[in-house]
Design a protein around this motif. Structure first.
Motif, PDB file in Angstrom:
ATOM      1  N   ARG A 112       0.808  -1.154   0.085  1.00  5.49           N
ATOM      2  CA  ARG A 112      -0.039   0.012  -0.049  1.00  5.49           C
ATOM      3  C   ARG A 112       0.888   1.173   0.144  1.00  5.49           C
ATOM      4  N   ALA A 113       0.182   2.379  -0.549  1.00  6.21           N
ATOM      5  CA  ALA A 113       1.034   3.641  -0.694  1.00  6.21           C
ATOM      6  C   ALA A 113       1.247   4.076   1.051  1.00  6.21           C
ATOM      7  N   PRO A 114       2.554   4.309   1.126  1.00  2.00           N
ATOM      8  CA  PRO A 114       2.839   4.910   2.639  1.00  2.00           C
ATOM      9  C   PRO A 114       2.629   6.246   2.653  1.00  2.00           C
ATOM     10  N   GLN A 115       2.321   7.062   1.562  1.00  2.00           N
ATOM     11  CA  GLN A 115       1.897   8.624   1.619  1.00  2.00           C
ATOM     12  C   GLN A 115       0.982   8.853   0.324  1.00  2.00           C
ATOM     13  N   SER A 116       0.043   9.967   0.412  1.00  2.00           N
ATOM     14  CA  SER A 116      -0.695  10.443  -0.526  1.00  2.00           C
ATOM     15  C   SER A 116       0.043  11.030  -1.546  1.00  2.00           C
ATOM     16  N   GLY A 117      -0.114  10.992  -2.931  1.00  2.00           N
ATOM     17  CA  GLY A 117       0.491  11.439  -3.924  1.00  2.00           C
ATOM     18  C   GLY A 117       0.642  10.848  -5.194  1.00  2.00           C
ATOM     19  N   ILE A 118       1.533  11.328  -6.058  1.00  2.00           N
ATOM     20  CA  ILE A 118       1.545  10.800  -7.489  1.00  2.00           C
ATOM     21  C   ILE A 118       2.760   9.678  -7.568  1.00  2.00           C
ATOM     22  N   LEU A 119       1.959   8.437  -8.275  1.00  2.00           N
ATOM     23  CA  LEU A 119       2.993   7.196  -8.313  1.00  2.00           C
ATOM     24  C   LEU A 119       3.743   7.174  -9.599  1.00  2.00           C
ATOM     25  N   ILE A 120       5.062   7.123  -9.508  1.00  2.00           N
ATOM     26  CA  ILE A 120       5.959   6.961 -10.573  1.00  2.00           C
ATOM     27  C   ILE A 120       6.327   5.545 -10.361  1.00  2.00           C
ATOM     28  N   THR A 121       5.864   4.561 -11.190  1.00  2.00           N
ATOM     29  CA  THR A 121       6.170   3.099 -11.353  1.00  2.00           C
ATOM     30  C   THR A 121       7.435   3.007 -11.769  1.00  2.00           C
ATOM     31  N   LYS A 122       8.060   1.958 -10.903  1.00  4.78           N
ATOM     32  CA  LYS A 122       9.562   1.366 -11.493  1.00  4.78           C
ATOM     33  C   LYS A 122       9.304   0.075 -12.044  1.00  4.78           C
ATOM     34  N   LYS A 123       8.341  -0.691 -11.624  1.00  2.00           N
ATOM     35  CA  LYS A 123       8.209  -2.198 -11.839  1.00  2.00           C
ATOM     36  C   LYS A 123       6.749  -2.582 -12.671  1.00  2.00           C
ATOM     37  N   GLN A 124       6.902  -3.365 -13.671  1.00  2.00           N
ATOM     38  CA  GLN A 124       5.621  -3.691 -14.428  1.00  2.00           C
ATOM     39  C   GLN A 124       5.076  -5.099 -14.041  1.00  2.00           C
ATOM     40  N   LEU A 125       3.713  -5.350 -14.328  1.00  2.00           N
ATOM     41  CA  LEU A 125       3.168  -6.603 -14.000  1.00  2.00           C
ATOM     42  C   LEU A 125       3.996  -7.606 -14.792  1.00  2.00           C
ATOM     43  N   GLY A 126       3.845  -8.712 -13.820  1.00  2.00           N
ATOM     44  CA  GLY A 126       4.709 -10.116 -14.440  1.00  2.00           C
ATOM     45  C   GLY A 126       6.163  -9.888 -13.904  1.00  2.00           C
ATOM     46  N   GLU A 127       6.471  -8.917 -13.239  1.00  2.00           N
ATOM     47  CA  GLU A 127       7.947  -8.661 -13.183  1.00  2.00           C
ATOM     48  C   GLU A 127       8.400  -9.474 -11.771  1.00  2.00           C
ATOM     49  N   SER A 128       9.449 -10.144 -11.659  1.00  3.47           N
ATOM     50  CA  SER A 128      10.033 -10.755 -10.467  1.00  3.47           C
ATOM     51  C   SER A 128      10.493  -9.596  -9.554  1.00  3.47           C
ATOM     52  N   VAL A 129      10.304  -9.587  -8.126  1.00  2.00           N
ATOM     53  CA  VAL A 129      10.940  -8.695  -7.388  1.00  2.00           C
ATOM     54  C   VAL A 129      11.636  -9.456  -6.164  1.00  2.00           C
ATOM     55  N   GLU A 130      12.665  -8.919  -5.412  1.00  2.00           N
ATOM     56  CA  GLU A 130      13.310  -9.167  -4.395  1.00  2.00           C
ATOM     57  C   GLU A 130      12.775  -8.500  -3.119  1.00  2.00           C
ATOM     58  N   LYS A 131      13.000  -8.963  -1.969  1.00  2.00           N
ATOM     59  CA  LYS A 131      12.633  -8.190  -0.732  1.00  2.00           C
ATOM     60  C   LYS A 131      13.354  -6.865  -0.774  1.00  2.00           C
ATOM     61  N   ASN A 132      12.619  -5.761  -0.345  1.00  2.50           N
ATOM     62  CA  ASN A 132      13.059  -4.517  -0.225  1.00  2.50           C
ATOM     63  C   ASN A 132      13.316  -3.733  -1.526  1.00  2.50           C
TER      64      ASN A 132
END
Ligand SMILES: [Zn+2]
Length: 317
Positions: free
Chosen positions: A250-270
């Motif tokens: 969830r968003a930690p703060q209100s504002g405008i989201l600039i996304t860095k990751k796309q659907l289907g991408e694998s991510v690591e912790k942090n």
């Protein structure tokens, strides 16, 4: 001799294709709320597969998937029966709403009752006329408004037949998900009708990749059940990834989201999934993954309030 399929006193015989129009209720101004079903029975006996979409009325990718299945040559020579319900919640479909007129979520009202709320009555007709006559089912959904889902099957994989259907469908992701109370999946599980739920794309949109994934997957399930010849079917591009323990970041703060990751991408912790800023760039707050996994859903709106769901992640099995 194959068992008769009877919907509202209409008998559908082997080799027949029939459209059935059921009146469920009348709205305030007497407008009819109906349920339309198309039954296609092959000349040879076999499984009875129901295909249902838009139980959440604004989730319309599945309606298009079923429309394409109904138009497909594959349906001309099947073993068994397809019971197609492209719009389960016609009221929600017409009003571009997830819900029914009584603001109930149909997928929390199963098995319903002939004397209950409007949602319960629709659930009851759908169960009696469609599910109880079927041996298998696929229910099509999408993300909610402003949320999109990577094409995925959600199913309870401890049932071997369900597990086989999920594998045959071969969507990019298979999410092992427990049953929700009052859901269609719960009713089917308790009544031995193996069912898988397809999620793909966003509400109120047609998304090409989700529709193609749903269409191809449905034909592969039909082939796996012996209903159609598998030789002409497209081979899945990748093997499905098996995932579990899904959670929303969830968003930690209100504002405008600039996304860095796309659907289907694998991510690591942090890993940084996106950054929340404002129109002047006066602050920048990272949104990070709390566990490693795959992004199976995400917001499509760059405008987020603190606490809004931003990324849906599931972990590898
Ligand atoms: Zn849904």
């Amino acid at each position: 001799m194959a068992k008769d399929i009877i919907i509202n006193d209409d008998i559908i015989k082997q080799g027949e294709r029939k459209h059935i129009h059921l009146e469920i209720a009348r709205l305030y101004d007497s407008t009819e709320m109906s349920l339309d079903i198309e039954v296609t029975r092959g000349k040879e006996d076999g499984p009875v597969l129901f295909l249902s979409a838009a139980a959440h009325g604004d989730e319309i990718n599945g309606t298009e998937i079923i429309r394409r299945i109904l138009a497909s040559q594959s349906l001309n020579d099947i073993k068994g029966t397809v019971i197609a319900v492209p719009i389960v919640n016609a009221y929600g479909f017409n009003t571009k709403s997830r819900y029914l007129p009584d603001r109930r979520d149909l997928n929390r009202c199963f098995p319903g009752s002939s004397e209950g709320s409007l949602a319960a009555r629709l659930a009851d007709v759908f169960i009696r006329d469609v599910v109880d006559q079927s041996t298998h089912g696929i229910d099509f959904h999408t993300g909610a408004i402003n949320r999109t889902n990577w094409p995925q099957i959600r199913a309870c994989l401890d049932d071997t037949e369900v597990s086989k259907m999920a594998k045959d469908f071969a969507a990019p992701v298979i999410l092992n998900e427990q049953l929700r109370e009052g859901s269609l999946r719960e009713y089917c599980y308790n009544n031995n009708v193996p069912i898988i739920l397809f999620e793909g794309g966003e509400a109120l949109r047609f998304q090409k990749n989700a529709i193609q994934s749903g269409f191809d997957g449905t034909l592969r399930v039909m082939a796996g059940l012996g209903m159609i010849d598998p030789s002409a079917l497209p081979v899945p591009e990748t093997n499905p990834q098996y995932l579990k323990n899904n959670y929303w970041v969830r968003a930690p703060q209100s504002g405008i989201l600039i996304t860095k990751k796309q659907l289907g991408e694998s991510v690591e912790k942090n890993d940084v999934l996106g950054v929340i800023t404002n129109a002047f760039g006066q602050y920048s707050v990272d949104i990070t993954a709390s566990n490693a996994g795959v992004i199976i859903g995400a917001t499509t709106s760059p405008l987020l309030n603190q606490g809004d769901a931003a990324y849906h992640i599931a972990q590898r099995e």
